[in-house]
Write an enzyme that holds these catalytic residues in place. Structure first.
Site, short mmCIF file in Angstrom:
data_model
loop_
_atom_site.label_atom_id
_atom_site.label_comp_id
_atom_site.label_asym_id
_atom_site.label_seq_id
_atom_site.Cartn_x
_atom_site.Cartn_y
_atom_site.Cartn_z
N GLY A 179 59.57 146.97 39.85
CA GLY A 179 59.49 147.51 40.45
C GLY A 179 59.74 146.85 41.91
O GLY A 179 61.10 147.12 42.89
N ASN A 229 64.38 142.68 36.92
CA ASN A 229 64.40 143.71 35.50
C ASN A 229 65.04 145.07 36.40
O ASN A 229 63.93 145.59 36.91
CB ASN A 229 63.80 143.44 34.46
CG ASN A 229 63.81 145.01 34.00
OD1 ASN A 229 64.90 145.87 33.68
ND2 ASN A 229 63.05 145.12 32.86
N GLU A 250 59.44 149.37 27.08
CA GLU A 250 60.60 150.59 27.27
C GLU A 250 61.14 151.15 26.06
O GLU A 250 60.91 152.16 26.64
CB GLU A 250 60.70 150.65 29.00
CG GLU A 250 59.67 150.50 29.61
CD GLU A 250 59.89 150.49 30.93
OE1 GLU A 250 61.50 150.02 31.49
OE2 GLU A 250 58.46 149.80 31.81
N LYS A 268 65.97 147.73 35.54
CA LYS A 268 65.47 149.26 34.97
C LYS A 268 66.39 150.18 35.11
O LYS A 268 67.50 149.24 35.33
CB LYS A 268 64.18 149.37 34.97
CG LYS A 268 63.01 148.19 34.91
CD LYS A 268 61.74 149.10 34.29
CE LYS A 268 60.80 148.04 34.59
NZ LYS A 268 59.31 148.25 34.33
N GLU A 304 54.06 141.41 28.59
CA GLU A 304 54.22 142.66 29.19
C GLU A 304 53.13 143.38 29.00
O GLU A 304 53.65 143.93 28.09
CB GLU A 304 55.48 143.36 29.63
CG GLU A 304 56.76 142.04 30.16
CD GLU A 304 57.53 142.78 30.66
OE1 GLU A 304 58.27 142.62 31.77
OE2 GLU A 304 57.87 143.77 30.63
N HIS A 350 62.21 144.49 25.34
CA HIS A 350 60.90 145.74 26.37
C HIS A 350 60.13 146.89 25.75
O HIS A 350 61.06 147.92 24.98
CB HIS A 350 61.71 146.12 27.48
CG HIS A 350 60.94 145.96 28.64
ND1 HIS A 350 60.43 147.53 28.69
CD2 HIS A 350 60.86 145.03 30.24
CE1 HIS A 350 60.06 147.12 30.30
NE2 HIS A 350 59.76 145.96 30.53
P1 13P Z 1 57.08 145.93 36.96
O1 13P Z 1 56.66 145.35 38.17
O2 13P Z 1 57.45 147.27 37.84
O3 13P Z 1 55.10 147.15 36.55
O4 13P Z 1 57.81 146.67 35.86
C1 13P Z 1 57.39 145.19 34.60
C2 13P Z 1 58.67 144.94 34.03
O5 13P Z 1 58.32 145.85 33.01
C3 13P Z 1 59.56 143.80 33.92
O6 13P Z 1 60.42 144.49 32.60
#
Ligand code: 13P
Length: 256
Positions: free
Chosen positions: A236, A9, A98, A11, A168, A96
């Protein structure tokens, strides 16, 4: 055996150029190692089409990071599921944390998005997870239950054949703090049991549950070796092809 599924992802990261470069690197690394796992990348919406061109002929799958449930119309700023399909997506991430945290995606809205994605026959990575306060107050399973019940309300198990659930924990996302393999396993087992009682044993047994939250090449093998962890949704570390491939290869090694 459930085939492991590692998705990146991206983002709201990358540029037009760097997204193409990253896609090229992932596509060629996957072609070279031919891992026995499913691999997907989920770039920002404006870059989906150009990334799809790069992935042509590669087993790497394409996913959107979100979509709106309406088919078309006056919804400024939104992307429909038809549009994702049109540019070649096989998958979409829905729910998600976020989106829940910053953009008002409630369980009811996510439920409509899941319904629309089912209607379009897109694969769905449906995200659930608790915030730190809930974990500390021992409310993890209650939160997961609410999110699962809300997001999956009204469907039959036959409709959920393309569903993947991503666990998550919000406190582990982008923080460098990973859930311990035992914490992940316990949440995943809870989710699978819940799916068996709400739907049926076959769906629950075949359901792939990804873990997401600070997954890196260094911790991937330990988490992915847990019996109920069927892959990873990577933030990340998916922005660097060598790190992402480290996770893909860890999953592949466990699949031999
Ligand atoms: P990170 O791997 O940056 O912690 O993010 C996880 C995530 O939100 C994948 O959708």
């Amino acid at each position: 055996m459930r085939r492991k599924f590692v998705a990146g992802n991206w983002k709201m990261n990358t540029t037009f150029q760097s997204a193409q470069a990253l896609a090229r690197e992932v596509a060629s690394a996957v072609a070279a190692s031919n891992p026995a796992v499913d691999v997907a990348v989920c770039p920002p919406a404006p870059f989906l089409w150009s990334v799809k061109q790069i992935l042509a002929g590669s087993p790497v799958l394409l996913g959107g990071q979100n979509a709106y449930f309406e088919k078309s119309g006056a919804f400024t700023g939104e992307t429909s599921l038809d549009m994702l399909l049109d540019v070649g997506c096989e998958w979409v991430i829905l729910g998600h944390s976020e989106r829940r945290q910053f953009f008002g995606d409630t369980d009811a809205i996510i439920n409509k998005k899941v319904a629309a994605a089912i209607a379009q026959k897109l694969g769905i990575m449906f995200c659930v997870g608790e915030v730190l306060e809930d974990r500390q107050a021992n409310r993890t399973e209650a939160v997961l239950t609410t999110q699962l019940e809300g997001g999956l309300a009204g469907f039959t198990s036959a409709q959920l054949s393309k569903l993947v659930i991503a666990y998550e924990p919000v406190w582990a996302i982008g923080t460098g703090v990973t859930a311990s393999p035992e914490q992940a396993e316990s949440a995943h087992a809870f989710i699978r049991d819940w799916m068996a009682s709400r739907f049926d044993a076959k769906l629950a047994a075949e359901l792939r549950i990804q873990y997401g939250g600070s997954v890196k090449p260094e911790n991937a093998k330990e988490i992915l070796s847990k019996p109920n962890v069927d892959g990873a949704l990577v933030g990340g570390a998916s922005l660097k092809s060598d790190q992402f491939m480290g996770i893909v290869n860890a999953a592949a090694e466990l699949s031999r």
